[in-house]
Design an enzyme around this catalytic site. Sequence first.
Site, PDB file in Angstrom:
ATOM      1  CE1 TYR A 138      -4.159   2.474   0.958  1.00  0.00           C
ATOM      2  CE2 TYR A 138      -1.411   3.602   1.933  1.00  0.00           C
ATOM      3  CZ  TYR A 138      -3.232   3.550   1.366  1.00  0.00           C
ATOM      4  OH  TYR A 138      -4.036   4.636   1.996  1.00  0.00           O
TER       5      TYR A 138
ATOM      6  CD  GLU B  12      -5.989   4.829  -0.905  1.00  0.00           C
ATOM      7  OE1 GLU B  12      -6.218   4.929   0.173  1.00  0.00           O
ATOM      8  OE2 GLU B  12      -7.403   4.003  -1.780  1.00  0.00           O
TER       9      GLU B  12
END
Length: 387
Positions: free
Chosen positions: A109, A198
Site C-alpha cells: 500500500y 492512493e
Amino acid sequence: MNIHEYQAKKILKEFGAPVSDGVVILSLDEIEKKIIKLKSKKFVLKAQIHAGGRGKAGGVKLVDNISDLEVEAKKMMGKVLVTHQTGPEGKEVKRLYIEEASDIAKEYYLSCLIDRESSKIAFISSTEGGMDIEKVALESPKKIVTNKIELKNEGPNDIEIDNIISVFKFNDNQKIIASKLIKSLYKILTERDASLIEINPLIITKSNEIICLDAKMNFDDNAIFRRPEILKLRDLNEENAAEIEASKHDLAYIKLNGSIGCMVNGAGLAMATMDIIKLYGQEPANFLDVGGGASKEKVAAAFELILSDKNVKGILINIFGGIMRCDVLAQGVVEAAKKINLSVPLVVRLAGTNFKEGKEILDKSDLKILSASDLNDAAKKIVEAIK
C-alpha cells in the site's frame, strides 16, 4: 473532485509511474476494436465507479480469454454495484476498464496526501496492500508507516524517500523504480493540485517488476478553476444530482442521511449546527453553507435544494449576519417557501446584520415559521417539531 481509476492511471503514466496497459470501454461494441491494443492473453475487467470495495461487490473479474471477457463485460455493464462506500442504493456501472493481467508476487500500500494538521505532505506506506487501509490501521497500526515532508520545489530528498519505502524491503533495482515513483506522486500532488493519491495495491510481479495495480486520485475543489485539464475528467454520472445543482449556484452542499435540513452561512457555524442537532437526538440531512454574501435568489435556490430531499422532515435555518444580511435571507426563504408550498416545520434563528428587518419579513409572510432566540433553542424546537 474524484476521478476514475483509468483516468488516474493515465496521469500516473504521464508522470512516469509504472502502470499496466489498459483500455476504457464506454459501450460493449468497443471491446473487439480496443482489445487488440493489449498484448496479454489474460485480462482484468474492472467496473469504473467512484467507490472502493468493487472487488467484493463483483466489480473486478480476472478472465482467461477474449470470449470470457465479452461475457463478463456484458454482465458488468449496467450492473448496480453496492459497496461499503456507495450506500445501499449502489452505483450503476457505465464504464469498464480492461487491463493486462499481472502475475502478482506481493502487494503493498502506498499513498500521499495533504496533511492539514502539520501543513506537510504525508506519505503512507504499508506491507498490507490490497486491503482496506482503515481496517489495517484499526487492527494492525504498526504495519502502517507515515512520513511527513515539507513542501518544496525540489521534492523529497533521498533520505526522505528511503524512509518512505524502507518498509517494503525492496532490492536495489526496485528501490530505484520506487524512488522515481515517490517523486512522480509528489509532482502530481503539487503540480495538479491533488489532495490524495492512493496506490492500493502497489505490486511486485513474479518477474520483479513494480506496478501501480490500482489508483485513486482526489483533487482540491478550490483549485479546480486553474486545472481545466483535471476538470474535464469530471463524471457527473458519479455525483449526487443535488450536489451538481448546488454547484451551479455556488453553494457548498453535501447530502447526508438525516431528516433535518440545514441552511447556514459559514462552514464552522454549519458544523456546529449539525453537531447540536445530533446532540438532541436527530441527524442532519445535509451540510449547506450559503456563503457570506448570498443574494435572495441564491437563498431561494438553497431552500429548494433542501426540500428536494424526500427524507427532510423539517428545516433549521441558522444565520449570523455579517456580510450576509438577514433581511435578504428572509426574502429568499419566503419566496422559495411560497413557490413550493412549504409543508414541513421551519425553525429560523437570525442574528447580526438587519436581523430585526429579517424577522419582520418572516413574521408578515403568513408562513408557519418558528423563531428561535439562539442555536440551542433552534435545535430543541426543530427536533420537537418533527416528532
